[in-house]
Design a protein around this motif. Structure first.
Motif, PDB file in Angstrom:
ATOM      1  N   SER A  31       0.823  -1.210   0.000  1.00 18.02           N
ATOM      2  CA  SER A  31       0.000   0.000   0.000  1.00 18.02           C
ATOM      3  C   SER A  31       0.861   1.266   0.000  1.00 18.02           C
ATOM      4  O   SER A  31       0.382   2.344  -0.356  1.00 18.02           O
ATOM      5  N   GLU A  32       2.124   1.144   0.390  1.00 20.44           N
ATOM      6  CA  GLU A  32       3.041   2.291   0.421  1.00 20.44           C
ATOM      7  C   GLU A  32       4.040   2.278  -0.725  1.00 20.44           C
ATOM      8  O   GLU A  32       4.806   3.220  -0.882  1.00 20.44           O
ATOM      9  N   ARG A  33       4.041   1.216  -1.504  1.00 24.25           N
ATOM     10  CA  ARG A  33       5.101   1.041  -2.497  1.00 24.25           C
ATOM     11  C   ARG A  33       5.189   2.218  -3.464  1.00 24.25           C
ATOM     12  O   ARG A  33       6.277   2.752  -3.723  1.00 24.25           O
ATOM     13  N   ALA A  34       4.066   2.653  -4.034  1.00 22.44           N
ATOM     14  CA  ALA A  34       4.088   3.750  -5.004  1.00 22.44           C
ATOM     15  C   ALA A  34       4.598   5.032  -4.358  1.00 22.44           C
ATOM     16  O   ALA A  34       5.380   5.791  -4.967  1.00 22.44           O
ATOM     17  N   ASP A  35       4.200   5.256  -3.107  1.00 24.06           N
ATOM     18  CA  ASP A  35       4.650   6.455  -2.408  1.00 24.06           C
ATOM     19  C   ASP A  35       6.150   6.392  -2.126  1.00 24.06           C
ATOM     20  O   ASP A  35       6.847   7.402  -2.179  1.00 24.06           O
ATOM     21  N   ILE A  36       6.661   5.197  -1.830  1.00 20.47           N
ATOM     22  CA  ILE A  36       8.102   5.029  -1.601  1.00 20.47           C
ATOM     23  C   ILE A  36       8.881   5.345  -2.874  1.00 20.47           C
ATOM     24  O   ILE A  36       9.892   6.045  -2.849  1.00 20.47           O
ATOM     25  N   ASP A  38       7.925   7.256  -5.353  1.00 18.90           N
ATOM     26  CA  ASP A  38       7.842   8.706  -5.589  1.00 18.90           C
ATOM     27  C   ASP A  38       8.805   9.469  -4.682  1.00 18.90           C
ATOM     28  O   ASP A  38       9.431  10.450  -5.111  1.00 18.90           O
ATOM     29  N   GLU A  39       8.934   9.027  -3.437  1.00 18.86           N
ATOM     30  CA  GLU A  39       9.840   9.708  -2.506  1.00 18.86           C
ATOM     31  C   GLU A  39      11.295   9.528  -2.928  1.00 18.86           C
ATOM     32  O   GLU A  39      12.109  10.459  -2.829  1.00 18.86           O
ATOM     33  N   ARG A  42      11.807  11.889  -5.802  1.00 23.12           N
ATOM     34  CA  ARG A  42      11.827  13.276  -5.323  1.00 23.12           C
ATOM     35  C   ARG A  42      13.184  13.631  -4.731  1.00 23.12           C
ATOM     36  O   ARG A  42      13.740  14.702  -5.011  1.00 23.12           O
ATOM     37  N   THR A 110      11.352   2.034  -9.887  1.00 30.29           N
ATOM     38  CA  THR A 110      10.251   1.087 -10.026  1.00 30.29           C
ATOM     39  C   THR A 110      10.775  -0.323 -10.209  1.00 30.29           C
ATOM     40  O   THR A 110      10.222  -1.296  -9.671  1.00 30.29           O
ATOM     41  N   ARG A 250      10.821   4.499   7.297  1.00 26.08           N
ATOM     42  CA  ARG A 250       9.404   4.205   7.511  1.00 26.08           C
ATOM     43  C   ARG A 250       9.169   3.020   8.441  1.00 26.08           C
ATOM     44  O   ARG A 250       8.031   2.600   8.639  1.00 26.08           O
TER      45      ARG A 250
END
Length: 564
Positions: A31-36, A38-39, A42, A110, A250
């Protein structure tokens, strides 16, 4: 060995799993993979935010990828892309360079990022032990599949302060840093982690291991992130480190091998690759700077085998000059199913043949911690670890400062590996025999000795006496908490130790390591004797006894410590 025709992998349909509040944090990873991802992107873009550094990173990536694809003579379309990028990057606008770098970082991040599927985890912990033990005795497949967990318990032993590790894992983030001897390490330590009630962990694995569809399926869904060691581009290395940093920040427990790759010589790793260790220190500093109180703990561990699956390939690679620079071995015993069956068959009826020794946890700065996870000074005072990342009362991230902490931590881990090593019977016997080879051939170099196949004979009576005396010295070192010995080595008389080793070695490797003839042991394969004895080379003078010739030989063996 005749194999059945290959069929597509068909796993049972798994029910949808809804994580429970008491489940390990990693059960929410997807559930956090996409956010990781992106971070990670960034932070990369934040680091390279001007025209000059962006162009430099793109040129570096293009140069290394062109060299890689030209050498492999494959992936023609990708080679054309990189050549085209190299030609046009100098004419791009700043915005164009930034967007190209962003796309590249996103694609790489990715590809690196792992997955974790709790359903696959539940399935693997039930079924994989049975499949492994079935390989040990193919004539009783059904029984072994059913009783797999109990039988694997007999093969893989765990030692160390496990209650303490379980407790600190609930208080903070654990970074497990084991030695690396075999591609079986991930399976062995993964099994031990589950059995001992520890959370599954995020870990890095060479992308070459993902070529096997079955192994790839499990690794891809059990938290492994892919590390492609063929990619030399600087941005790729930055992405790997940033990814590791973000997941530790995290609170995901992590595992990595500081040796970087399997020990080719069989020796304990002393010159560690600490890039990922540095990411844990950075993660701790970043959390402190944001006011997040989440300790990070390093847990060293040694993985100790009586028999190493890929020993022949590893030691031959070590002994070849060109092999010392080779980073990936793709054609070793790990990929040969018949060697797996032969390997596991050696262990029926023996005591544990893999001992995983967990060491005392330390904080990111190498300080020991108490049972509550609090860092301790040498005099026993409790330390506020946030002070290590504070300057004039302000907590911050400082790359140069953290690099110094990482180097100090590396020395602590290397000392822990020596202290937490568990001497197996094969290593003891190989060391005694190899010491006799060195003693018998004064003045010869290592490679001359490697050619002495069948030339050195040791009377069995002398050999057993030497095994017993060397074992007793190792036990004395164990009492000083400087090393450990396996239960088999500690309890059995020298004759039984030697016979157990002969049984374990017999018939597995393609060439006999030793043979018995006329009341003597003949050293047939000095290469493999070197590999197994190298685990003890740092202790050679202390376990050689008082005989001057043995001491001279032991000092020569110990002098090999600085070699890879």
């Amino acid at each position: 060995m005749k194999l059945l025709p290959s069929r597509p992998l068909r796993l049972p349909r798994l029910r949808t799993y809804v994580p429970h509040k008491d489940d390990p944090k990693i059960f929410w990873f997807n559930s956090e993979r996409a956010d990781i991802v992106d971070e990670v992107v960034r932070r990369i873009m934040e680091r390279y935010d001007d025209d000059e550094s962006t162009e430099l990173m793109l040129n570096d990536a293009a140069y290394h990828e062109i060299r890689r694809y030209e050498a492999s003579k494959s992936e023609g379309r990708k080679l054309d892309y990189w050549r085209g990028l190299l030609r046009r990057v100098g004419r791009m606008s700043t915005e164009g360079k930034q967007e190209t770098l962003r796309e590249l970082a996103f694609d790489m991040a990715t590809d690196v990022a792992g997955n974790f599927d709790p359903r696959v985890y539940r399935f693997s912990t039930r079924v994989v032990p049975g499949l492994l033990t079935a390989a040990m005795n193919p004539s009783k497949v059904l029984r072994n599949v059913i009783e797999g967990r109990r039988r694997l318990d007999d093969l893989v032993a765990s030692e160390g302060p496990l209650d303490k590790i379980r407790h600190i894992a609930r208080r903070g983030t654990v970074v497990l840093v084991p030695t690396h001897s075999s591609n079986l390490d991930s399976i062995a330590i993964g099994w031990a982690i589950d059995r001992e009630g520890l959370s599954p962990m995020v870990y890095g694995a060479g992308k070459n291991l993902f070529t096997n569809p079955i192994i790839s399926f499990f690794m891809h869904n059990l938290g492994a992130y892919r590390v492609d060691r063929r990619i030399r581009a600087a941005i790729y290395k930055e992405i790997l480190k940033t990814y590791s940093c973000v997941v530790i920040e995290r609170g995901y427990h992590s595992l990595f091998f500081p040796g970087g790759t399997r020990s080719r010589s069989g020796a304990l790793e002393q010159h560690l690759k600490l890039g990922l260790a540095g990411t844990a220190i950075e993660a701790f500093a970043r959390n402190c700077a944001r006011g997040i109180d989440r300790p990070v703990y390093f847990v060293p561990a040694t993985i100790n085998y009586a028999l190493v699956l890929e020993a022949e390939t590893l030691i031959e690679d070590y002994l070849k000059e060109e092999g010392r620079a080779r980073y990936i071995i793709e054609d070793d015993e790990f990929s040969q199913i018949e060697r797996w069956v032969s390997f596991f068959n050696k262990f029926r009826g023996l005591e544990a043949v893999c001992v995983i020794r967990f060491g005392e946890p330390v904080d990111p700065f190498g300080n020991p911690v108490d049972d509550q996870g609090r860092s301790l000074a040498p005099d026993g005072r409790i330390i506020d670890t946030s002070s290590y990342v504070s300057r004039r009362g302000t907590r911050s991230v400082d790359a140069r400062r953290d690099a110094a902490y990482t180097r100090a931590l590396g020395r602590v881990l290397a000392d822990a590996y020596r202290r937490e090593t568990v001497v197996m019977a094969t290593q003891l016997v190989a060391h005694v025999v190899f010491r006799r080879i060195v003693r018998t051939t004064p003045g010869q170099d290592l490679f001359a000795r490697m050619r002495l196949r069948g030339a050195i004979a040791i009377p069995l009576e002398e050999l057993e006496a030497d095994i017993g005396a060397t074992r007793d010295r190792l036990v004395a070192l164990e009492l000083e908490q400087r090393i450990h010995v396996s239960n088999f080595v500690r309890r059995q008389p020298p004759h039984n130790i030697l016979q157990g080793v002969l049984t374990t070695w017999g018939g597995y490797h393609s060439r006999p390591i030793v043979r018995i003839q006329g009341g003597s042991l003949i050293a047939e394969d000095p290469n493999l004797l070197l590999f197994y004895q190298n685990r003890l080379r740092g202790f050679a003078p202390e376990i050689a006894g008082e005989h001057e010739a043995d001491q001279v030989a032991a000092r020569e063996i110990a002098a090999m410590e600085g070699r890879p």
